[in-house]
Design an enzyme around this catalytic site. Structure first.
Site, PDB file in Angstrom:
ATOM      1  N   ARG A 104       0.827  -1.231   0.114  1.00 16.31           N
ATOM      2  CA  ARG A 104      -0.094   0.078  -0.033  1.00 16.31           C
ATOM      3  C   ARG A 104       0.991   1.191  -0.107  1.00 16.31           C
ATOM      4  O   ARG A 104       1.800   1.400   0.855  1.00 16.31           O
ATOM      5  CB  ARG A 104      -0.933   0.104   1.009  1.00 16.31           C
ATOM      6  CG  ARG A 104      -2.116   1.196   1.383  1.00 16.31           C
ATOM      7  CD  ARG A 104      -3.028   1.125   2.352  1.00 16.31           C
ATOM      8  NE  ARG A 104      -3.538  -0.147   2.621  1.00 16.31           N
ATOM      9  CZ  ARG A 104      -4.833  -0.468   1.882  1.00 16.31           C
ATOM     10  NH1 ARG A 104      -5.332   0.286   1.057  1.00 16.31           N
ATOM     11  NH2 ARG A 104      -5.355  -1.588   2.179  1.00 16.31           N
ATOM     12  N   THR A 108      -0.765   7.552  -1.154  1.00 19.49           N
ATOM     13  CA  THR A 108      -2.134   7.479  -1.765  1.00 19.49           C
ATOM     14  C   THR A 108      -2.888   6.544  -1.148  1.00 19.49           C
ATOM     15  O   THR A 108      -4.244   6.550  -1.516  1.00 19.49           O
ATOM     16  CB  THR A 108      -1.686   7.167  -3.398  1.00 19.49           C
ATOM     17  OG1 THR A 108      -1.454   5.798  -3.501  1.00 19.49           O
ATOM     18  CG2 THR A 108      -1.070   8.088  -4.173  1.00 19.49           C
ATOM     19  N   ASP A 200      -6.324  -9.304  11.722  1.00 13.70           N
ATOM     20  CA  ASP A 200      -5.414  -9.086  10.442  1.00 13.70           C
ATOM     21  C   ASP A 200      -4.972 -10.481  10.352  1.00 13.70           C
ATOM     22  O   ASP A 200      -4.209 -11.180  10.848  1.00 13.70           O
ATOM     23  CB  ASP A 200      -4.179  -8.461  11.002  1.00 13.70           C
ATOM     24  CG  ASP A 200      -3.291  -8.101   9.667  1.00 13.70           C
ATOM     25  OD1 ASP A 200      -2.729  -9.028   9.252  1.00 13.70           O
ATOM     26  OD2 ASP A 200      -3.012  -6.955   9.404  1.00 13.70           O
ATOM     27  N   ASP A 203      -1.145 -11.133  10.168  1.00 13.35           N
ATOM     28  CA  ASP A 203      -0.522 -11.396  11.401  1.00 13.35           C
ATOM     29  C   ASP A 203      -1.042 -12.604  12.210  1.00 13.35           C
ATOM     30  O   ASP A 203       0.100 -13.301  12.729  1.00 13.35           O
ATOM     31  CB  ASP A 203      -0.857 -10.172  12.372  1.00 13.35           C
ATOM     32  CG  ASP A 203      -0.126  -9.136  11.701  1.00 13.35           C
ATOM     33  OD1 ASP A 203       0.821  -8.980  11.104  1.00 13.35           O
ATOM     34  OD2 ASP A 203      -0.657  -7.823  12.115  1.00 13.35           O
TER      35      ASP A 203
END
Length: 209
Positions: A104, A108, A200, A203
């Protein structure tokens, strides 16, 4: 418009409950994701075409059936998608596995492709893109873009849980890609996490924070 399939099989729903549970440790979480991926693969391949072949059993000749049509390719979105691959390969060991890596952009917030490796015969394969979560939809849209740019024309998306917002974004971007889920959850929160979700996935699969 693409179709959305939510698998309500009791074993999938039972195991998904323990995947969601915050008290489920890394080892058990990984095993459960693997098992649910196998069960979902059983459902997602239900419509594969068959062809008749002649064989010899120990008793005599027989006409039986094998899978026909396009060969399968699995494309996990790195890294969390890796946790579902082995479960699918147990059912479909002949499938080829490609990979799509995205990060990512911190400014942006859009996903950016950093790694793509696919089988050579892209146009001849039916691909299943794999990611445990369909949240904002950005990563899945970009991963499918990556496949289409390289000639893939038959693609499905397989996720454990999705938010309605992510499903809508994916359908707008790729109306030809059907979506297969174990659960459609309530919404995204203000941080972009699926509610109630499962945290997550990367994770929890790999024991990182």
């Amino acid at each position: 418009m693409s179709k959305v399939y939510v698998f309500d099989h009791p074993l999938i729903q039972h195991k998904l409950t323990y995947i969601r549970d915050k008290n489920t440790g890394t080892k058990e979480f990984r095993e459960l994701v693997d098992e649910v991926a196998s069960l979902m693969a059983f459902e997602i391949t239900r419509e594969l075409p068959l062809q008749e072949v002649d064989i010899e059993t120990p008793v005599g000749p027989a006409t039986s059936k094998t899978i026909a049509g396009k060969k399968l390719g699995l494309v996990p979105i790195l890294r969390a998608g890796l946790g579902m691959v082995d479960g699918i390969l147990k059912l479909i060991p002949a499938a080829k596995v490609g990979h799509v890596g995205l990060y990512r952009d911190p400014e942006t917030l859009q996903p950016v492709e950093y790694y793509v490796k696919l089988p050579n015969d892209v146009e001849e394969r039916e691909f299943i893109v794999i990611d445990p979560m369909l949240a904002t939809g950005g990563s899945a849209v970009e991963a499918i873009n990556s496949l289409k740019k390289r000639g893939a024309n038959n693609i499905k998306l397989m996720c454990l849980v999705a938010a309605p917002e992510g499903v809508e974004i994916l359908q707008e971007a790729h109306p030809d890609v059907d979506i297969y889920l174990a659960a459609m959850d309530e919404k995204l929160n203000d941080k972009g996490y699926i509610v109630p979700g499962l945290g997550d996935a990367g994770d929890r699969l790999f024991g990182t924070k």
